[in-house]
Design an enzyme around this catalytic site. Structure first.
Site, PDB file in Angstrom:
ATOM      1  N   ASN A   9       0.868  -1.178   0.000  1.00 14.87           N
ATOM      2  CA  ASN A   9       0.000   0.000   0.000  1.00 14.87           C
ATOM      3  C   ASN A   9       0.906   1.229   0.000  1.00 14.87           C
ATOM      4  OD1 ASN A   9      -1.774   2.068   0.496  1.00 14.87           O
ATOM      5  ND2 ASN A   9      -2.352   1.387   2.556  1.00 14.87           N
ATOM      6  N   LYS A  11       0.105   4.306  -0.213  1.00 12.66           N
ATOM      7  CA  LYS A  11      -0.512   5.496   0.399  1.00 12.66           C
ATOM      8  C   LYS A  11      -0.268   6.722  -0.484  1.00 12.66           C
ATOM      9  CE  LYS A  11      -0.056   3.190   4.807  1.00 12.66           C
ATOM     10  NZ  LYS A  11       0.066   3.278   6.255  1.00 12.66           N
ATOM     11  N   HIS A  97      -9.297   1.021   4.995  1.00 14.66           N
ATOM     12  CA  HIS A  97      -8.032   1.268   5.685  1.00 14.66           C
ATOM     13  C   HIS A  97      -8.274   2.212   6.860  1.00 14.66           C
ATOM     14  CE1 HIS A  97      -3.955   2.510   6.558  1.00 14.66           C
ATOM     15  NE2 HIS A  97      -3.581   1.416   5.921  1.00 14.66           N
ATOM     16  N   GLU A  99      -6.708   4.649   7.926  1.00 10.59           N
ATOM     17  CA  GLU A  99      -6.515   6.080   7.621  1.00 10.59           C
ATOM     18  C   GLU A  99      -7.763   6.662   6.969  1.00 10.59           C
ATOM     19  OE1 GLU A  99      -2.846   5.488   5.547  1.00 10.59           O
ATOM     20  OE2 GLU A  99      -1.900   4.943   7.447  1.00 10.59           O
ATOM     21  N   GLU A 169      -4.930  -4.819  10.625  1.00  9.32           N
ATOM     22  CA  GLU A 169      -3.919  -3.778  10.790  1.00  9.32           C
ATOM     23  C   GLU A 169      -4.198  -3.016  12.087  1.00  9.32           C
ATOM     24  OE1 GLU A 169      -2.077  -2.699   6.686  1.00  9.32           O
ATOM     25  OE2 GLU A 169      -3.717  -1.336   7.109  1.00  9.32           O
ATOM     26  N   GLY A 175       2.934   2.387  10.786  1.00 15.45           N
ATOM     27  CA  GLY A 175       3.892   3.469  10.621  1.00 15.45           C
ATOM     28  C   GLY A 175       4.595   3.866  11.903  1.00 15.45           C
ATOM     29  N   SER A 215       3.869  -2.026  10.308  1.00 10.14           N
ATOM     30  CA  SER A 215       5.326  -2.077  10.519  1.00 10.14           C
ATOM     31  C   SER A 215       5.941  -3.437  10.158  1.00 10.14           C
ATOM     32  CB  SER A 215       5.670  -1.675  11.954  1.00 10.14           C
ATOM     33  OG  SER A 215       5.248  -0.344  12.204  1.00 10.14           O
TER      34      SER A 215
HETATM   35  P1  13P Z   1       3.346   0.443   7.631  1.00 11.15           P
HETATM   36  O1  13P Z   1       3.874  -0.862   7.036  1.00 11.15           O
HETATM   37  O2  13P Z   1       4.074   1.642   7.114  1.00 11.15           O
HETATM   38  O3  13P Z   1       3.263   0.371   9.107  1.00 11.15           O
HETATM   39  O4  13P Z   1       1.837   0.608   7.087  1.00 11.15           O
HETATM   40  C1  13P Z   1       0.968  -0.458   7.172  1.00 11.15           C
HETATM   41  C2  13P Z   1      -0.257  -0.120   6.415  1.00 11.15           C
HETATM   42  O5  13P Z   1      -1.012   0.765   6.806  1.00 11.15           O
HETATM   43  C3  13P Z   1      -0.528  -0.844   5.177  1.00 11.15           C
HETATM   44  O6  13P Z   1      -1.820  -0.604   4.721  1.00 11.15           O
END
Ligand code: 13P
Length: 253
Positions: A9, A11, A97, A99, A169, A175, A215
């Site tokens: 992903n 983003k 997601h 976010e 997640e 992150g 992560s």
């Molecule tokens: P990270 O791997 O940067 O923690 O992000 C995970 C994520 O949100 C994948 O959709």
């Protein structure tokens, strides 16, 4: 049996030129070194999808989008529909997601409609669930996951479930460099599978891939992917470097 999947992903990262360069690099590594143990999906920004589709022509790497609207077309400024995504060669779409839930106020009800819209176009949905840090600390995480799964997916038919992949997640692990331990992740994955089993039966539950995200890095992927109910990963930051992304793919045994 269910598929192993590693999805990246991206983003809101990489402009068009940068996206094309990373896609070309990933495509090359996969062609030269592919292990064939996992389905590989990349989800660049909307901006890069049409050209990504051309660059991936003839590659085993699949193309995903990061979101879609639940209507087919209409007065929804700034949005894209599942049929539009399909028309440029997208086969997968991330729905729900954290976010999008957090910053764009996407509710379980909206996400249920998005999942249906994507499935109606034959797209595979990477449906994300996960608790926040405070929800975990208060011991509420199983309830949160149960609501996200039941309100987001339980309107679907058993046939629809063939196009559902679930990604767990935990928001506190995204992150932050704070990965869930493989025990913590396995516990929630097993719980998610039990929810699917109760609703749709054991065979469908057994065939549903459940990915972990938060992560994931080359050095923790082997441990996470070794667990019975963890069928791969949804990768953020580490998917932006071709070598790291491929090292995570290689962690699938
Ligand atoms: P990270 O791997 O940067 O923690 O992000 C995970 C994520 O949100 C994948 O959709």
């Amino acid at each position: 049996m269910r598929k192993n999947i590693v999805a990246g992903n991206w983003k809101m990262n990489k402009n068009l030129t940068e996206s094309q360069a990373l896609i070309t690099e990933i495509r090359g590594i996969v062609r030269d070194e592919n292990t064939n143990k996992a389905e590989i999906i990349i989800c660049p920004t909307y901006l890069a999808l049409a050209s990504a589709s051309k660059l991936l022509d003839g590659s085993t790497v699949k193309l995903g989008a990061q979101n879609c609207h639940f209507e087919d077309n209409g007065a929804f400024t700034g949005e894209l529909s599942a049929s539009m995504l399909k028309s440029v060669g997208v086969s997968h779409v991330i729905v729900g997601h954290s976010e999008r839930r957090q910053y764009f106020n996407e509710t379980n009800e909206m996400l249920a409609k998005k999942a249906s819209a994507a499935i109606n176009q034959g797209l595979t949905v990477l449906f994300c669930v996960g608790e926040t840090q405070s929800e975990r600390e208060s011991g509420d995480h199983f309830n949160v996951i149960k609501n996200q799964i039941s309100e987001g997916l339980f309107h679907l038919t058993p046939k629809d479930m063939e196009l559902i992949v679930i990604a767990y997640e935990p928001v506190w692990a995204i992150g932050t460099g704070l990965t869930a331990s493989s025990d913590q992740a396995e516990e929630v994955h097993a719980y998610i599978r039990s929810l699917i089993s109760e609703k749709f039966g054991e065979t469908i539950a057994d065939h549903t891939s459940i990915l972990y995200g938060g992560s994931v890095k080359p050095d923790n992927a082997v441990e996470l992917f070794s667990r019975t109910n963890i069928d791969g990963g949804l990768i953020g930051g580490a998917a932006l470097k071709a070598r790291d992304f491929f090292d995570i793919i290689k962690a699938i045994k």
